[in-house]
Design a protein around this motif. Sequence first.
Motif, PDB file in Angstrom:
ATOM      1  N   LEU A  83       0.818  -1.207   0.000  1.00 48.47           N
ATOM      2  CA  LEU A  83       0.000   0.000   0.000  1.00 48.47           C
ATOM      3  C   LEU A  83       0.859   1.266   0.000  1.00 48.47           C
ATOM      4  CD1 LEU A  83      -2.942  -0.930   2.404  1.00 48.47           C
ATOM      5  CD2 LEU A  83      -2.859  -0.967  -0.097  1.00 48.47           C
ATOM      6  N   SER A  84       2.040   1.194   0.612  1.00 52.35           N
ATOM      7  CA  SER A  84       2.928   2.367   0.602  1.00 52.35           C
ATOM      8  C   SER A  84       3.359   2.704  -0.821  1.00 52.35           C
ATOM      9  CB  SER A  84       4.163   2.111   1.472  1.00 52.35           C
ATOM     10  OG  SER A  84       3.805   1.962   2.834  1.00 52.35           O
ATOM     11  N   ILE A  85       3.699   1.686  -1.609  1.00 45.64           N
ATOM     12  CA  ILE A  85       4.082   1.922  -3.011  1.00 45.64           C
ATOM     13  C   ILE A  85       2.923   2.505  -3.797  1.00 45.64           C
ATOM     14  CG2 ILE A  85       4.758   0.772  -5.153  1.00 45.64           C
ATOM     15  CD1 ILE A  85       6.363  -1.192  -3.435  1.00 45.64           C
ATOM     16  N   VAL A  86       1.724   1.972  -3.552  1.00 44.49           N
ATOM     17  CA  VAL A  86       0.536   2.489  -4.244  1.00 44.49           C
ATOM     18  C   VAL A  86       0.305   3.948  -3.882  1.00 44.49           C
ATOM     19  CG1 VAL A  86      -1.966   2.277  -4.451  1.00 44.49           C
ATOM     20  CG2 VAL A  86      -0.541   0.215  -4.421  1.00 44.49           C
ATOM     21  N   VAL A  87       0.436   4.261  -2.597  1.00 46.34           N
ATOM     22  CA  VAL A  87       0.226   5.642  -2.140  1.00 46.34           C
ATOM     23  C   VAL A  87       1.229   6.578  -2.803  1.00 46.34           C
ATOM     24  CG1 VAL A  87       0.433   7.180  -0.142  1.00 46.34           C
ATOM     25  CG2 VAL A  87      -0.836   5.032   0.056  1.00 46.34           C
ATOM     26  N   VAL A  88       2.495   6.161  -2.899  1.00 48.93           N
ATOM     27  CA  VAL A  88       3.518   7.003  -3.533  1.00 48.93           C
ATOM     28  C   VAL A  88       3.202   7.230  -5.007  1.00 48.93           C
ATOM     29  CG1 VAL A  88       5.951   7.131  -4.205  1.00 48.93           C
ATOM     30  CG2 VAL A  88       5.335   6.372  -1.903  1.00 48.93           C
ATOM     31  N   LEU A  89       2.808   6.167  -5.704  1.00 47.96           N
ATOM     32  CA  LEU A  89       2.499   6.294  -7.131  1.00 47.96           C
ATOM     33  C   LEU A  89       1.314   7.215  -7.373  1.00 47.96           C
ATOM     34  CD1 LEU A  89       3.025   2.591  -8.281  1.00 47.96           C
ATOM     35  CD2 LEU A  89       4.603   4.529  -8.539  1.00 47.96           C
ATOM     36  N   VAL A  90       0.280   7.068  -6.551  1.00 48.83           N
ATOM     37  CA  VAL A  90      -0.908   7.920  -6.701  1.00 48.83           C
ATOM     38  C   VAL A  90      -0.572   9.372  -6.370  1.00 48.83           C
ATOM     39  CG1 VAL A  90      -3.225   8.404  -5.808  1.00 48.83           C
ATOM     40  CG2 VAL A  90      -2.520   6.040  -6.278  1.00 48.83           C
ATOM     41  N   ALA A  91       0.159   9.582  -5.256  1.00 46.84           N
ATOM     42  CA  ALA A  91       0.526  10.947  -4.871  1.00 46.84           C
ATOM     43  C   ALA A  91       1.421  11.585  -5.921  1.00 46.84           C
ATOM     44  CB  ALA A  91       1.238  10.924  -3.511  1.00 46.84           C
ATOM     45  N   ALA A  92       2.337  10.794  -6.505  1.00 42.36           N
ATOM     46  CA  ALA A  92       3.211  11.323  -7.555  1.00 42.36           C
ATOM     47  C   ALA A  92       2.407  11.714  -8.786  1.00 42.36           C
ATOM     48  CB  ALA A  92       4.276  10.280  -7.921  1.00 42.36           C
ATOM     49  N   GLY A  93       1.371  10.926  -9.094  1.00 42.68           N
ATOM     50  CA  GLY A  93       0.506  11.271 -10.220  1.00 42.68           C
ATOM     51  C   GLY A  93      -0.207  12.591  -9.997  1.00 42.68           C
ATOM     52  N   ALA A  94      -0.736  12.773  -8.772  1.00 38.26           N
ATOM     53  CA  ALA A  94      -1.417  14.030  -8.467  1.00 38.26           C
ATOM     54  C   ALA A  94      -0.442  15.201  -8.522  1.00 38.26           C
ATOM     55  CB  ALA A  94      -2.056  13.946  -7.076  1.00 38.26           C
ATOM     56  N   GLY A  95       0.743  15.022  -7.957  1.00 32.81           N
ATOM     57  CA  GLY A  95       1.730  16.098  -7.977  1.00 32.81           C
ATOM     58  C   GLY A  95       2.190  16.422  -9.383  1.00 32.81           C
ATOM     59  N   ALA A  96       2.400  15.389 -10.210  1.00 33.01           N
ATOM     60  CA  ALA A  96       2.841  15.615 -11.593  1.00 33.01           C
ATOM     61  C   ALA A  96       1.777  16.351 -12.395  1.00 33.01           C
ATOM     62  CB  ALA A  96       3.170  14.274 -12.243  1.00 33.01           C
ATOM     63  N   PHE A  97       0.513  15.996 -12.194  1.00 37.87           N
ATOM     64  CA  PHE A  97      -0.572  16.665 -12.900  1.00 37.87           C
ATOM     65  C   PHE A  97      -0.603  18.156 -12.560  1.00 37.87           C
ATOM     66  CE2 PHE A  97      -4.933  18.251 -13.021  1.00 37.87           C
ATOM     67  CZ  PHE A  97      -5.262  17.997 -14.345  1.00 37.87           C
ATOM     68  N   ILE A  98      -0.457  18.473 -11.257  1.00 33.42           N
ATOM     69  CA  ILE A  98      -0.471  19.881 -10.845  1.00 33.42           C
ATOM     70  C   ILE A  98       0.727  20.628 -11.434  1.00 33.42           C
ATOM     71  CG2 ILE A  98      -0.295  21.427  -8.850  1.00 33.42           C
ATOM     72  CD1 ILE A  98      -1.852  19.336  -7.240  1.00 33.42           C
ATOM     73  N   ASP A  99       1.908  20.008 -11.381  1.00 40.28           N
ATOM     74  CA  ASP A  99       3.114  20.662 -11.927  1.00 40.28           C
ATOM     75  C   ASP A  99       2.977  20.912 -13.424  1.00 40.28           C
ATOM     76  OD1 ASP A  99       4.227  20.651  -9.451  1.00 40.28           O
ATOM     77  OD2 ASP A  99       5.597  18.970  -9.793  1.00 40.28           O
ATOM     78  N   ALA A 100       2.456  19.921 -14.138  1.00 43.02           N
ATOM     79  CA  ALA A 100       2.299  20.065 -15.590  1.00 43.02           C
ATOM     80  C   ALA A 100       1.278  21.151 -15.913  1.00 43.02           C
ATOM     81  CB  ALA A 100       1.877  18.733 -16.200  1.00 43.02           C
ATOM     82  N   TYR A 123       8.126  11.643 -13.456  1.00 45.34           N
ATOM     83  CA  TYR A 123       9.395  10.985 -13.107  1.00 45.34           C
ATOM     84  C   TYR A 123      10.092  11.738 -11.971  1.00 45.34           C
ATOM     85  CZ  TYR A 123      14.254   9.511 -13.445  1.00 45.34           C
ATOM     86  OH  TYR A 123      15.517   9.064 -13.155  1.00 45.34           O
ATOM     87  N   LEU A 124      10.123  13.067 -12.088  1.00 46.71           N
ATOM     88  CA  LEU A 124      10.762  13.877 -11.050  1.00 46.71           C
ATOM     89  C   LEU A 124      10.013  13.761  -9.723  1.00 46.71           C
ATOM     90  CD1 LEU A 124      12.848  16.006 -10.167  1.00 46.71           C
ATOM     91  CD2 LEU A 124      11.278  17.770 -11.016  1.00 46.71           C
ATOM     92  N   THR A 125       8.691  13.813  -9.766  1.00 52.73           N
ATOM     93  CA  THR A 125       7.890  13.785  -8.537  1.00 52.73           C
ATOM     94  C   THR A 125       7.948  12.425  -7.860  1.00 52.73           C
ATOM     95  OG1 THR A 125       6.382  15.402  -9.534  1.00 52.73           O
ATOM     96  CG2 THR A 125       5.609  14.254  -7.570  1.00 52.73           C
ATOM     97  N   VAL A 126       7.830  11.344  -8.632  1.00 59.69           N
ATOM     98  CA  VAL A 126       7.838  10.011  -8.029  1.00 59.69           C
ATOM     99  C   VAL A 126       9.197   9.709  -7.401  1.00 59.69           C
ATOM    100  CG1 VAL A 126       8.614   8.600  -9.994  1.00 59.69           C
ATOM    101  CG2 VAL A 126       6.966   7.671  -8.358  1.00 59.69           C
ATOM    102  N   THR A 127      10.268  10.184  -8.024  1.00 66.44           N
ATOM    103  CA  THR A 127      11.604   9.995  -7.435  1.00 66.44           C
ATOM    104  C   THR A 127      11.718  10.710  -6.091  1.00 66.44           C
ATOM    105  OG1 THR A 127      12.583   9.823  -9.648  1.00 66.44           O
ATOM    106  CG2 THR A 127      14.074  10.293  -7.814  1.00 66.44           C
ATOM    107  N   LEU A 128      11.213  11.944  -6.066  1.00 69.80           N
ATOM    108  CA  LEU A 128      11.278  12.736  -4.848  1.00 69.80           C
ATOM    109  C   LEU A 128      10.427  12.126  -3.736  1.00 69.80           C
ATOM    110  CD1 LEU A 128      12.588  15.339  -3.807  1.00 69.80           C
ATOM    111  CD2 LEU A 128      10.532  16.581  -4.522  1.00 69.80           C
ATOM    112  N   LEU A 129       9.223  11.652  -4.084  1.00 65.81           N
ATOM    113  CA  LEU A 129       8.335  11.094  -3.064  1.00 65.81           C
ATOM    114  C   LEU A 129       8.816   9.732  -2.566  1.00 65.81           C
ATOM    115  CD1 LEU A 129       4.748  12.050  -4.321  1.00 65.81           C
ATOM    116  CD2 LEU A 129       6.243  13.227  -2.692  1.00 65.81           C
ATOM    117  N   PHE A 130       9.438   8.943  -3.448  1.00 70.86           N
ATOM    118  CA  PHE A 130      10.007   7.671  -2.994  1.00 70.86           C
ATOM    119  C   PHE A 130      11.168   7.938  -2.019  1.00 70.86           C
ATOM    120  CE2 PHE A 130       8.056   4.977  -6.419  1.00 70.86           C
ATOM    121  CZ  PHE A 130       7.574   3.991  -5.560  1.00 70.86           C
ATOM    122  N   ALA A 131      11.963   8.954  -2.320  1.00 74.44           N
ATOM    123  CA  ALA A 131      13.058   9.303  -1.409  1.00 74.44           C
ATOM    124  C   ALA A 131      12.511   9.769  -0.060  1.00 74.44           C
ATOM    125  CB  ALA A 131      13.926  10.394  -2.040  1.00 74.44           C
TER     126      ALA A 131
END
Length: 365
Positions: A83-100, A123-131
């Motif tokens: 679930l942690s991986i899923v949460v990161v992927l979903v949050a990265a998607g939301a963050g990437a959409f806002i940035d774009a 790619y940038l957001t998911v890397t940052l959120l995984f870190a």
Amino acid sequence: MSVNPFQPKPFFQDKNRAFWNLQSVGWAGAFILRGISGLANGQPLSFLVPVLISTITGYSLTLLMAVIFRFLLTQRPVITWTLSIVVVLVAAGAGAFIDAWVFTTQNRSSEAVGLQLLLGTYYLTVTLLFAWSALYYAINFYLTVEEQADQLLHLENQASSAQLAMLRYQLNPHFLFNTLNSISTLVLLKQTDRANAMLSRLSSFLRYTLINEPTALVPLAQEVETLKLYLEIEKMRFEDRLRASFEIDPAVAQAHLPSLLLQPLVENAIKYAVTPKEEGAEITIIAQPAGENVQIIVSDTGPGLNQEAPRPSLSTGVGLVNIRDRLSQAFGERHRFETRSTPGGGFIVTIELPHLTAQDLKEAA
């Protein structure tokens, strides 16, 4: 002596405050690094606007992630990591959409549009959120280990205190039995004055044992006074057959040792040196400096280990073993305990322990 009120505290003593400090400093650092990097590459100052919005978005998303992760920490590992991986992927998607969206809104004339821009920001957001997630779980793991270590240390201290208390309580019943038996004998012989005097001294001695904690370290001077009180009780039984002397160097009078540590040694000497001999025996207690340590010697002029009826290694079955254990509990390997018999008769017990004063114990605590 005044005490400095501004004592340093562990960073993670207040976990909630530590989280907010790390969260704020971390995202502020990310904003500064991205901003400086963009400006160094020739970007205009307006470039800082989408970077700021991206930082605020990341800050907000990680707050929500922290709430979810806090719940996931209590679940089974498989559920937690999945679930942690899923949460990161979903949050990265939301963050990437806002940035774009912010980038597109600010740069309408730019050729970078659509899926290509979204994938780049993703790619940038998911890397940052995984870190961020890895750091979050690493800190929580560290805090869990530290908490378990503190609990283990606390339990070990409790066990050590309980063991010291048990060892200390094992020393009293044998002496109490002997003294009460002597008082009973005096009463039967109608020597009421001596019986009352012995009861009074016994009361004072027991008051000392009740006042002091079983695990306490007491000054040598106090231990000697208590030992003298004990010898006064025994001297009423043996009179001139019991001859005791003290040689206490003033330099070690305030050195601390476990309470009632010497009493079983003197009791041992009375039982195996004074009692068997018609003329009695002499008991000598010496305390003197030994480098940075304190050396205590308890000796007698009894038969020692050289007669047909040698002295057992234990007087009560636990006496000398108890002393060794109490010294080990109090000082670890920083002590020496030896017993020997002299060629001409007599028995000597030598104890060497660290010279710890009340100030040393206070600083150690």
